[in-house]
Design an enzyme around this catalytic site. Structure first.
Site, PDB file in Angstrom:
ATOM      1  N   GLY A  47       0.836  -1.199   0.000  1.00 40.66           N
ATOM      2  CA  GLY A  47       0.000   0.000   0.000  1.00 40.66           C
ATOM      3  C   GLY A  47       0.870   1.249   0.000  1.00 40.66           C
ATOM      4  N   THR A  48       1.988   1.165   0.675  1.00 39.33           N
ATOM      5  CA  THR A  48       2.926   2.295   0.743  1.00 39.33           C
ATOM      6  C   THR A  48       3.440   2.635  -0.653  1.00 39.33           C
ATOM      7  OG1 THR A  48       3.582   1.717   2.982  1.00 39.33           O
ATOM      8  CG2 THR A  48       5.165   2.999   1.698  1.00 39.33           C
ATOM      9  N   HIS A  82      -2.359  -7.640   2.782  1.00 35.73           N
ATOM     10  CA  HIS A  82      -2.266  -8.178   4.150  1.00 35.73           C
ATOM     11  C   HIS A  82      -3.313  -7.607   5.096  1.00 35.73           C
ATOM     12  CE1 HIS A  82       0.021  -4.963   6.470  1.00 35.73           C
ATOM     13  NE2 HIS A  82       0.268  -4.548   5.261  1.00 35.73           N
ATOM     14  N   THR A 101      10.354  -8.466 -11.855  1.00 32.57           N
ATOM     15  CA  THR A 101       9.588  -9.716 -11.977  1.00 32.57           C
ATOM     16  C   THR A 101       8.498  -9.750 -10.909  1.00 32.57           C
ATOM     17  OG1 THR A 101      11.512 -10.815 -12.882  1.00 32.57           O
ATOM     18  CG2 THR A 101       9.788 -12.244 -11.995  1.00 32.57           C
ATOM     19  N   CYS A 150       2.419   1.096  12.337  1.00 33.37           N
ATOM     20  CA  CYS A 150       3.709   1.409  11.726  1.00 33.37           C
ATOM     21  C   CYS A 150       4.614   2.144  12.701  1.00 33.37           C
ATOM     22  CB  CYS A 150       3.496   2.197  10.452  1.00 33.37           C
ATOM     23  SG  CYS A 150       2.367   1.315   9.358  1.00 33.37           S
TER      24      CYS A 150
HETATM   25  N1  PLP Z   1      -2.384   3.130   4.410  1.00 32.68           N
HETATM   26  C1  PLP Z   1      -3.028   2.785   5.519  1.00 32.68           C
HETATM   27  C2  PLP Z   1      -4.279   3.510   5.895  1.00 32.68           C
HETATM   28  C3  PLP Z   1      -2.543   1.752   6.338  1.00 32.68           C
HETATM   29  O1  PLP Z   1      -3.198   1.411   7.457  1.00 32.68           O
HETATM   30  C4  PLP Z   1      -1.353   1.090   5.958  1.00 32.68           C
HETATM   31  C5  PLP Z   1      -0.768   0.043   6.831  1.00 32.68           C
HETATM   32  O2  PLP Z   1      -0.729   0.168   8.050  1.00 32.68           O
HETATM   33  C6  PLP Z   1      -0.732   1.476   4.763  1.00 32.68           C
HETATM   34  C7  PLP Z   1      -1.275   2.502   4.022  1.00 32.68           C
HETATM   35  C8  PLP Z   1       0.520   0.824   4.300  1.00 32.68           C
HETATM   36  O3  PLP Z   1       0.259  -0.398   3.685  1.00 32.68           O
HETATM   37  P1  PLP Z   1       1.464  -1.438   3.521  1.00 32.68           P
HETATM   38  O4  PLP Z   1       1.683  -2.051   4.865  1.00 32.68           O
HETATM   39  O5  PLP Z   1       0.986  -2.421   2.499  1.00 32.68           O
HETATM   40  O6  PLP Z   1       2.631  -0.659   3.037  1.00 32.68           O
END
Ligand code: PLP
Length: 397
Positions: free
Chosen positions: A86-87, A216, A252, A343
């Protein structure tokens, strides 16, 4: 306080259950998802770029997953790209919008996940104007302020606002923001990492340009995500390299991860209504028990049904001498929860979200987040542990 001995006083609580209530941080992988992935870690090991049978098999699996995502979003498969997280998705969108779409101004909020917040700060250092929309004390966007900001400049603008806050659960009205963005000609990105797989999406009706997701968070594997990029807002590649993901994401592909994402999303969509009812019921049950059994309990963010993410509950604990040790004591009791964003958990850094909504500093915030695998018995056990930690006498029944 009586010096170090008080400070480090711990609750001796022999764990009798292991309870995972940190599903906004990550979710356990579903067995069905793992089963679907395994062949792509073993016999189906081909490189999707290879034209022989091994490669074709891997490629077909990726395209199957892409179809699942596209169908869920009501998007075209050509608008879905797999990423590493997501990041990465949010970085790709925010930096791509500035570098390739001529965005000169971003409107965002102070409670975004760091992947958005820090990306926005990075483009600000490159000269992009950044404005933060006003929020109320529950973390709700002030839509009148958003409209004011949208009319305040002629610069090409992108709005980046998260759908559900990962720490406090407060939801954004996506349709309202999309309409405002359309009215004033701004691009719209939403970090939908906490709601993908939990709520329905229809990008045809929504008129949004970019969405991000992460496997995840919905019982898929870690290290794989996706972006939805509307066909009218085409970005250029974020990384240089091969022509994977139709030139958008070189390297890949994480085939077994993508297979897992597709399977996990398919299951999430199939059982969405039942899961929603069940998880929202657990959250409501916990709220009721907390309200009736722990004096002085409060909450961070909007906790109303409809105004908040049904899987997240941020509890504002009554001030107590041992509250700083609560997370630690919960852990000793076998209960996994979080003190804020996952995080940053594990570090002593305070939560930027709680700070932005002016949450009381004398109260410890604990985020409980639920999944389909949790039970009422686990919540009962958690309430019992919390009462013990807060010295709330239990009434004999
Ligand atoms: N955005 C939100 C709202 C999240 O809660 C998170 C993860 O805690 C992320 C982005 C980041 O996702 P990823 O862990 O896949 O990088």
């Amino acid at each position: 306080m009586n010096g170090a001995s008080d400070k480090f006083e711990m609750l001796i609580f022999t764990p009798i259950m292991k309870v995972y209530l940190d599903n906004a941080a990550t979710t356990p992988i579903a067995q069905e998802v793992l089963d679907e992935m395994m062949p792509y870690l073993t016999e189906n090991f081909g490189n999707p770029s290879s034209i022989h049978a091994y490669g074709r098999k891997a490629k077909a699996a990726i395209e199957k997953a892409r179809k699942t995502v596209a169908k869920y979003l009501n998007a075209s498969t050509s608008e879905v790209f797999f990423t590493g997280s997501g990041t990465e998705s949010s970085n790709m969108i925010i930096k791509g919008a500035v570098h390739h779409l001529g965005v000169q101004r971003i409107i965002s909020s102070k409670i975004e996940h760091h992947c958005v917040l820090h990306s926005v700060e990075a483009v600000e250092r490159e000269g992009v104007q950044v404005d933060y929309v006003k929020l109320d004390k529950e973390g709700r966007v002030d839509y009148a302020d958003l409209e004011r900001l949208l009319t305040a400049s002629d610069k090409k603008t992108m709005v980046s606002l998260m759908h559900a806050n990962n720490e406090i659960g407060t939801l954004l009205d996506l349709h309202r923001v999309a309409e405002l963005c359309e009215k004033y000609g701004a691009y719209f990105h939403s970090d939908t990492v906490q709601t993908i797989g939990y709520m329905p999406f229809d990008v045809q009706a929504l008129k949004i340009h970019f969405l991000s997701g992460s496997a995840h968070k919905f019982h898929g594997p870690k290290g794989v995500g996706f972006v939805y990029i509307n066909a009218d807002a085409v970005l250029k590649p974020f990384m240089d390299g091969g022509s994977q993901e139709r030139n958008m994401r070189a390297g890949t592909e994480n085939v077994f991860g993508i297979v897992g994402l597709g399977k996990a999303l398919g299951l999430a969509v199939e059982y969405m209504d039942a899961n929603h009812t069940y998880i929202a019921g657990l959250k409501q049950y916990m709220i009721e028990r907390l309200n009736s059994e722990i004096p002085g309990i409060a909450y961070n963010g909007d906790i109303s049904n409809g105004g908040s993410n049904y899987k997240v509950l941020s509890v504002s604990m009554p001030p107590h001498s041992k509250s700083e040790l609560m997370l630690f004591n919960l852990d000793i009791a076998g209960i996994a929860a979080s003190g804020g964003s996952a995080c940053t958990s594990g570090s002593e850094k305070g939560s930027h979200v709680l700070e932005a909504i002016n949450a009381p500093v004398d109260r410890k915030a604990i985020r409980f987040s639920f999944s389909k695998y949790n039970t009422k018995e686990e919540i009962d056990y958690t309430i019992q542990a919390l009462k013990k930690m807060l010295d709330v006498p239990s009434v004999a029944v």
